[in-house]
Write a protein that holds these residues in place. Structure first.
Motif, PDB file in Angstrom:
ATOM      1  N   ARG A 136      70.818  11.818  57.760  1.00  0.00           N
ATOM      2  CA  ARG A 136      69.885  12.995  57.741  1.00  0.00           C
ATOM      3  C   ARG A 136      68.495  12.808  58.046  1.00  0.00           C
ATOM      4  NH1 ARG A 136      73.286  13.838  52.981  1.00  0.00           N
ATOM      5  NH2 ARG A 136      71.344  13.069  52.035  1.00  0.00           N
TER       6      ARG A 136
ATOM      7  N   ASP B 234      66.242  14.497  61.135  1.00  0.00           N
ATOM      8  CA  ASP B 234      64.855  15.180  60.523  1.00  0.00           C
ATOM      9  C   ASP B 234      63.753  14.552  60.843  1.00  0.00           C
ATOM     10  OD1 ASP B 234      66.668  17.147  59.597  1.00  0.00           O
ATOM     11  OD2 ASP B 234      66.510  16.434  57.315  1.00  0.00           O
ATOM     12  N   ARG B 235      63.979  13.272  61.160  1.00  0.00           N
ATOM     13  CA  ARG B 235      62.722  12.268  61.608  1.00  0.00           C
ATOM     14  C   ARG B 235      62.054  12.597  60.283  1.00  0.00           C
ATOM     15  NH1 ARG B 235      61.860  10.707  66.776  1.00  0.00           N
ATOM     16  NH2 ARG B 235      63.445  11.444  68.409  1.00  0.00           N
ATOM     17  N   ASP B 236      62.653  12.007  59.104  1.00  0.00           N
ATOM     18  CA  ASP B 236      61.815  12.010  58.027  1.00  0.00           C
ATOM     19  C   ASP B 236      62.065  10.434  57.492  1.00  0.00           C
ATOM     20  OD1 ASP B 236      60.876  12.188  55.357  1.00  0.00           O
ATOM     21  OD2 ASP B 236      62.329  13.703  54.579  1.00  0.00           O
TER      22      ASP B 236
ATOM     23  N   HIS C 102      62.673   9.980  53.607  1.00  0.00           N
ATOM     24  CA  HIS C 102      64.094   9.978  53.032  1.00  0.00           C
ATOM     25  C   HIS C 102      64.896   8.707  53.469  1.00  0.00           C
ATOM     26  CE1 HIS C 102      67.041  12.874  51.569  1.00  0.00           C
ATOM     27  NE2 HIS C 102      67.926  12.281  52.231  1.00  0.00           N
TER      28      HIS C 102
END
Length: 371
Positions: free
Chosen positions: A196, A200-202, A205
């Protein structure tokens, strides 16, 4: 907001209640084993060996059961070794220096040092000190304490092993399934979180997943202890002999590659964080590959628990490799290429955990990776 908080509280209470029921269920079995072992040890020492005061036998029986599953034979040996060291030091010193408060302190100190010199584990050291105390304090009033203490150690430890292996054995498959579930679920969850994060390029996370994976020692140790317990059970318990070449052997062989898969996943997640932070390209098949690895881990656990050959877990592992190869062909940066490599390595670990030889697993991974 209040409704959401109420729902969260109800969910927490339900989870806590389930955990308590599970702990009570597991604890009840251990309590029954401990009670039966104590009774058996007392009866053997009192009636068969004519010991008028069989205190140590039930104590040793309960102490043996307190050891981790898979280490109970070792616990019996450690108890006997510790008793031997305590008796030797206690008797020798009391012969030369007599009894008294300061003599007690000297006896305990030297018993501990002697156990450490011989490379004793904490259990050996503790037992040596306890036995030295008994020799120093009871020998003046209770004669010939040494031999009954030795005999009680064997009777108590043997009673515990008889109860856990023959009279009231645990189902080793259930024990190892219960231990494997947290480790494999945690690995699958962190892989899914990383997938994920890539979508989301997070990086935050992914960092959370990395920190959680670093705290996996308890889960891995529980799985390792359960595997050792299965080996001990299949060696000692007639109930488990027929399972020796079945699911238990699969689990025993899977423990090491699962541990490797966790370490390789840690590298995968770290490089995923760097990949996002450095704004490297993230081809669409790459998060899919990581998500497929997560599902492969879940399937591995379910198929093991059901006593089935983990064929579907192998298929998903190889599909993850194929998707990682597609991502590589579309173009990745330096960290992305490391993520692709770790997908391949982790998939190989899962194939080995599923029961394949290492060479076969490596060949299948190479075959699944597009030219």
């Amino acid at each position: 907001m209040a409704q959401a908080s109420k729902g969260s509280f109800v969910g927490w209470c339900a989870t806590t209640a389930r955990d308590r029921v599970q702990r009570v269920r597991v604890g009840a079995i251990l309590a029954a084993q401990a009670g039966l072992a104590a009774v058996l040890a007392w009866l053997l020492a009192r009636l068969a060996l004519d010991n008028p005061d069989p205190v140590f036998a039930p104590l040793v029986a309960v102490g043996t059961l307190a050891a981790s599953v898979g280490q109970r034979v070792r616990r019996v040996v450690e108890l006997v070794v510790g008793i031997a060291v305590g008796i030797l030091v206690g008797d020798v010193l009391l012969y030369f220096v007599g009894t008294g408060p300061w003599q007690l302190g000297v006896v305990v100190f030297l018993a501990i040092m002697a156990a450490l010199v011989f490379g004793g584990s904490p259990s050996v050291v503790l037992q040596a000190a306890a036995t030295a105390v008994l020799i120093a304090t009871l020998s003046p009033t209770v004669r010939n304490l040494e031999v009954p203490r030795f005999v009680d150690a064997f009777v108590g430890g043997g009673s515990a092993l008889v109860v856990t292996s023959v009279l009231l054995p645990l189902n080793p498959l259930r024990v190892i399934n219960r231990a494997a579930r947290p480790a494999l679920d945690m690995l699958a969850e962190q892989l899914q979180s990383t997938s994920r994060a890539l979508v989301d390029r997070d990086p935050g996370h992914a960092e959370l997943a990395m920190r959680r994976l670093r705290r996996n020692k308890a889960e891995v140790q529980a799985l390792t202890d359960a595997v050792e317990g299965a080996r001990e059970a299949t060696t000692l318990s007639p109930y488990s002999w027929r399972r020796r070449r079945g699911v238990l052997s699969h689990y025993a062989a899977a423990a090491e590659p699962i541990d490797r898969a966790m370490r390789n996943t840690g590298t995968l997640i770290r490089r995923s964080v760097t990949m996002i932070e450095d704004a490297e390209p993230v081809p669409e098949p790459l998060p899919d590959a990581v998500a497929l690895l997560a599902e492969a881990v879940r399937l591995l656990r379910r198929e093991f628990a059901g006593g089935r050959d983990p064929e579907h877990a192998r298929i998903l592992s190889l599909e993850a490799v194929h998707r990682a190869g597609q991502a590589y062909r579309q173009g990745v940066g330096f960290s992305g290429s490391v993520v692709v490599a770790q997908v391949r390595t982790t998939a190989s670990d899962l194939l080995v955990a599923s029961g394949l030889p290492q060479n076969d697993a490596n060949a299948m991974v190479r075959g699944a990776f597009p030219e």
